[in-house]
Design a protein around this motif. Structure first.
Motif, mmCIF file in Angstrom:
data_model
loop_
_atom_site.group_PDB
_atom_site.id
_atom_site.type_symbol
_atom_site.label_atom_id
_atom_site.label_comp_id
_atom_site.label_asym_id
_atom_site.label_seq_id
_atom_site.Cartn_x
_atom_site.Cartn_y
_atom_site.Cartn_z
ATOM 1 N N THR A 18 0.831 -1.204 0.000
ATOM 2 C CA THR A 18 0.000 0.000 0.000
ATOM 3 C C THR A 18 0.865 1.254 0.000
ATOM 4 O O THR A 18 0.718 2.124 -0.866
ATOM 5 N N LEU A 19 1.764 1.347 0.975
ATOM 6 C CA LEU A 19 2.678 2.484 1.055
ATOM 7 C C LEU A 19 4.038 2.155 0.454
ATOM 8 O O LEU A 19 4.672 3.017 -0.166
ATOM 9 N N VAL A 20 4.512 0.939 0.666
ATOM 10 C CA VAL A 20 5.853 0.560 0.200
ATOM 11 C C VAL A 20 5.814 -0.776 -0.529
ATOM 12 O O VAL A 20 5.006 -1.649 -0.235
ATOM 13 N N ASP A 21 6.714 -0.896 -1.505
ATOM 14 C CA ASP A 21 6.965 -2.187 -2.143
ATOM 15 C C ASP A 21 8.156 -2.806 -1.425
ATOM 16 O O ASP A 21 9.308 -2.453 -1.677
ATOM 17 N N PRO A 91 16.039 -4.547 6.560
ATOM 18 C CA PRO A 91 14.625 -4.570 6.186
ATOM 19 C C PRO A 91 14.210 -3.542 5.143
ATOM 20 O O PRO A 91 13.044 -3.523 4.751
ATOM 21 N N GLY A 92 15.156 -2.679 4.716
ATOM 22 C CA GLY A 92 14.682 -1.579 3.879
ATOM 23 C C GLY A 92 15.540 -1.131 2.725
ATOM 24 O O GLY A 92 15.130 -0.237 1.984
ATOM 25 N N SER A 93 16.697 -1.714 2.482
ATOM 26 C CA SER A 93 17.598 -1.146 1.472
ATOM 27 C C SER A 93 17.063 -1.293 0.053
ATOM 28 O O SER A 93 17.415 -0.511 -0.832
ATOM 29 N N ALA A 127 9.379 0.718 12.396
ATOM 30 C CA ALA A 127 10.120 1.957 12.600
ATOM 31 C C ALA A 127 11.320 2.094 11.662
ATOM 32 O O ALA A 127 11.522 3.177 11.076
ATOM 33 N N PRO A 128 12.153 1.057 11.476
ATOM 34 C CA PRO A 128 13.280 1.220 10.551
ATOM 35 C C PRO A 128 12.850 1.546 9.127
ATOM 36 O O PRO A 128 13.511 2.343 8.447
ATOM 37 N N ILE A 129 11.767 0.938 8.675
ATOM 38 C CA ILE A 129 11.314 1.208 7.305
ATOM 39 C C ILE A 129 10.782 2.628 7.185
ATOM 40 O O ILE A 129 11.140 3.365 6.258
ATOM 41 N N LEU A 130 9.934 3.047 8.123
ATOM 42 C CA LEU A 130 9.412 4.416 8.068
ATOM 43 C C LEU A 130 10.537 5.433 8.195
ATOM 44 O O LEU A 130 10.560 6.450 7.480
ATOM 45 N N ALA A 131 11.491 5.174 9.092
ATOM 46 C CA ALA A 131 12.594 6.114 9.283
ATOM 47 C C ALA A 131 13.440 6.236 8.027
ATOM 48 O O ALA A 131 13.971 7.315 7.726
ATOM 49 N N GLY A 132 13.572 5.142 7.282
ATOM 50 C CA GLY A 132 14.350 5.181 6.056
ATOM 51 C C GLY A 132 13.791 6.141 5.021
ATOM 52 O O GLY A 132 14.526 6.637 4.166
ATOM 53 N N GLY A 137 7.259 10.449 11.517
ATOM 54 C CA GLY A 137 6.452 11.465 12.181
ATOM 55 C C GLY A 137 5.051 11.610 11.638
ATOM 56 O O GLY A 137 4.254 12.397 12.165
ATOM 57 N N HIS A 138 4.719 10.852 10.587
ATOM 58 C CA HIS A 138 3.406 10.976 9.972
ATOM 59 C C HIS A 138 2.339 10.119 10.648
ATOM 60 O O HIS A 138 1.144 10.303 10.373
ATOM 61 N N PHE A 139 2.742 9.187 11.507
ATOM 62 C CA PHE A 139 1.796 8.230 12.067
ATOM 63 C C PHE A 139 1.697 8.412 13.579
ATOM 64 O O PHE A 139 2.688 8.336 14.289
ATOM 65 N N ALA A 140 0.472 8.628 14.052
ATOM 66 C CA ALA A 140 0.241 8.816 15.479
ATOM 67 C C ALA A 140 0.211 7.497 16.232
ATOM 68 O O ALA A 140 0.372 7.473 17.455
ATOM 69 N N LEU A 141 0.005 6.389 15.510
ATOM 70 C CA LEU A 141 -0.021 5.062 16.124
ATOM 71 C C LEU A 141 0.335 4.035 15.065
ATOM 72 O O LEU A 141 -0.149 4.125 13.927
ATOM 73 N N CYS A 142 1.178 3.066 15.420
ATOM 74 C CA CYS A 142 1.545 1.972 14.504
ATOM 75 C C CYS A 142 1.327 0.640 15.217
ATOM 76 O O CYS A 142 1.805 0.444 16.339
ATOM 77 N N LEU A 143 0.630 -0.268 14.555
ATOM 78 C CA LEU A 143 0.425 -1.617 15.069
ATOM 79 C C LEU A 143 0.997 -2.622 14.082
ATOM 80 O O LEU A 143 0.723 -2.542 12.882
ATOM 81 N N GLY A 144 1.766 -3.580 14.595
ATOM 82 C CA GLY A 144 2.269 -4.667 13.778
ATOM 83 C C GLY A 144 1.432 -5.917 13.963
ATOM 84 O O GLY A 144 0.499 -5.952 14.784
ATOM 85 N N GLY A 145 1.798 -6.958 13.220
ATOM 86 C CA GLY A 145 1.040 -8.190 13.301
ATOM 87 C C GLY A 145 1.153 -8.904 14.633
ATOM 88 O O GLY A 145 0.339 -9.783 14.937
ATOM 89 N N ASP A 146 2.149 -8.534 15.424
ATOM 90 C CA ASP A 146 2.326 -9.126 16.749
ATOM 91 C C ASP A 146 2.030 -8.139 17.873
ATOM 92 O O ASP A 146 2.324 -8.416 19.034
#
Length: 221
Positions: A18-21, A91-93, A127-132, A137-146
């Motif tokens: 959706t946001l990243v490939d 996770p992001g290069s 966090a590492p992917i968004l920071a890359g 700073g665009h997301f007020a809350l992040c939930l992962g699958g765990d």
């Protein structure tokens, strides 16, 4: 603003597809984990069709393909642990933003919308992917699958987000690329918006019946 935002007070996005490939990085980690177990690589094309239900299911599909049968729990445990190790180191290069994503997130922030992220990816990798991309700073809350006992297509993560912000589900929008996102949104009482370019197991996401479809997230703003 796009008409689908009328009456919406909270927007929740999926991440992968959706946001990243992210498939190029996921495929490298899957193939490295398979190699650790003495198995043949899967390749990026197959991994692209396996993404969407979390990392453990991803490895279960990869192992089943490589072995010609479903893996034992022990083999899956070892394969998943190997995958997490390889993916965690990088996770992001090779991951990239889809066109229009930055414009959409910037525009929504300027318009004052609270924005959340709900992904089936393990939370440690968010966090590492968004920071890359400078998007943390665009997301007020992040939930992962765990982050919770349940993950999409269960509506629980979306209901958790709505409750966190004190917004009724009818005032929330779920944006994703797969039937799991649309099913979770519908079950939670969210409005749903799909993008057609992501990962949906080779199926057109329109077949899942979202409330709307945009070719680019830039259309939101």
């Amino acid at each position: 603003m796009h008409p689908i935002l009328t009456g919406i007070r909270l927007i929740t996005f999926d991440l992968d597809g959706t946001l990243v490939d992210s498939v190029p990085d996921l495929a490298v980690a899957v193939d490295a984990a398979l190699s650790d177990l003495g198995l043949a690589p899967a390749g990026e094309a197959k991994v692209r069709d396996w993404v969407g239900n979390g990392s453990r299911v991803l490895m279960a599909r990869a192992l089943a393909e490589a072995q010609g049968q479903p893996p034992t729990e022990d083999a899956l445990d070892r394969g998943h642990e190997a995958f997490l190790g390889h993916y965690g180191r990088d996770p992001g290069s090779r991951t990239c933003l889809y066109p229009g994503v930055r414009e959409a997130l910037d525009g929504l922030r300027c318009a004052g919308y609270p924005v959340a992220l709900v992904t089936n990816k393990p939370a440690a990798f968010i966090a590492p992917i968004l920071a890359g991309f400078g998007l943390e700073g665009h997301f007020a809350l992040c939930l992962g699958g765990d982050s919770l006992p349940q993950k999409k297509p269960d509506p629980a993560p979306l209901l958790h987000v709505a409750a966190h912000f004190g917004v009724a589900p009818a005032g929330c929008l779920m944006v994703g690329d797969s039937r799991h996102d649309i099913a979770a949104g519908r079950a939670a009482g969210f409005r749903t918006l799909a993008v057609p370019y992501g990962y949906n197991h080779g199926e057109p996401v329109r077949d899942s019946g979202p409330d709307g479809v945009v070719e680019s997230l830039a259309e939101l703003v």
